[in-house]
Design an enzyme around this catalytic site. Structure first.
Site, PDB file in Angstrom:
ATOM      1  N   CYS A 165      32.572  44.214  44.847  1.00 15.35           N
ATOM      2  CA  CYS A 165      32.896  45.340  45.722  1.00 15.35           C
ATOM      3  C   CYS A 165      31.799  45.395  46.779  1.00 15.35           C
ATOM      4  CB  CYS A 165      32.971  46.641  44.935  1.00 15.35           C
ATOM      5  SG  CYS A 165      33.354  48.079  45.969  1.00 15.35           S
ATOM      6  N   GLU A 194      38.753  44.307  50.045  1.00 16.79           N
ATOM      7  CA  GLU A 194      38.556  42.928  49.605  1.00 16.79           C
ATOM      8  C   GLU A 194      39.092  42.021  50.696  1.00 16.79           C
ATOM      9  OE1 GLU A 194      36.750  41.993  47.349  1.00 16.79           O
ATOM     10  OE2 GLU A 194      36.731  43.447  45.718  1.00 16.79           O
TER      11      GLU A 194
END
Length: 229
Positions: free
Chosen positions: A2, A103
């Site tokens: 992340c 992402e």
């Protein structure tokens, strides 16, 4: 992993804070990047507290804040063993509120960003935090815990942040919780239905804080929550 997330002051975020008995407003922000400050929820002794901390954990024993090593994520598989993370895991855990995270998928030389959010609620990432003090300077910092991707998430990325469901919040913040029960919360499963949509490549630049960069740039697809098989 992340490496970028967002926090928006909207009804979903306010509902999350209310459920945790936090009666303060937040300053929403877009494209939060490692080394920037962001709010996290910790156990304040007599209740939950919202604190601003630096997203890039600085171990208490470090001589100075250092960006040579990627300390903004902590792996679920080793968080209880790592020299930098094991003490925060035992004593200083946090919830990291988020509206969505980013992402990327590669297409040739391009990095195509995907925005991931819950269908109808805010997200709560499992986090750990640390207090660093040197020469009168005090710094509170945190890391987001990541795990192997749940099966239905693997076409997006091999790893994902640990997203804790509401029933797990109190256990995660409990300073007396046993390591075994805590590690059981870090499994590769989805706690909520997710939505995934392409967004502008402008979000790739960390200094771009324009909310318009979060607007969908393609079709939204849905991922249903399910336990890992």
């Amino acid at each position: 992993m992340c490496g970028r997330y967002n926090l928006v002051d909207d009804p979903a975020t306010r509902a999350l804070l209310k459920e945790l008995d936090i009666d303060v407003g937040i300053h929403g922000r877009v494209n939060i990047a490692p080394t920037e400050h962001a709010p996290v929820i910790v156990n304040g002794g007599s209740g939950h507290v919202l604190e601003e901390m630096r997203w890039w954990l600085v171990p208490s024993w470090a001589s100075k804040p250092d960006s040579r090593y990627a300390m903004f994520n902590a792996r679920a598989e080793t968080v209880h063993e790592s020299r930098a993370f094991r003490e925060p895991f035992r004593k200083r855990r946090a919830l990291v509120p988020a509206s969505s995270f980013i992402e990327w998928q590669r297409s040739g030389e391009r990095k195509l960003p995907l925005l991931i959010r819950a269908h109808d609620a805010a997200l709560t990432f499992a986090g750990i935090w640390e207090r660093w003090e040197h020469g009168g300077r005090v710094l509170h910092s945190f890391a987001i815990i990541t795990t192997d991707a749940a099966p239905q998430f693997r076409d997006i990325h091999a790893r994902m942040p640990v997203m804790l469901p509401a029933p797990a919040w109190e256990t995660w913040l409990d300073p007396d919780a046993e390591a075994e029960s805590l590690l059981g919360l870090l499994r590769p499963c989805l706690a909520q239905d997710l939505e995934v949509c392409p967004v502008s490549e402008k979000i790739n630049t960390a200094r771009n804080k324009d909310p318009a960069a979060l607007e969908p740039a393609g079709a939204v697809r849905h991922i249903a929550a399910a336990q890992a098989g």
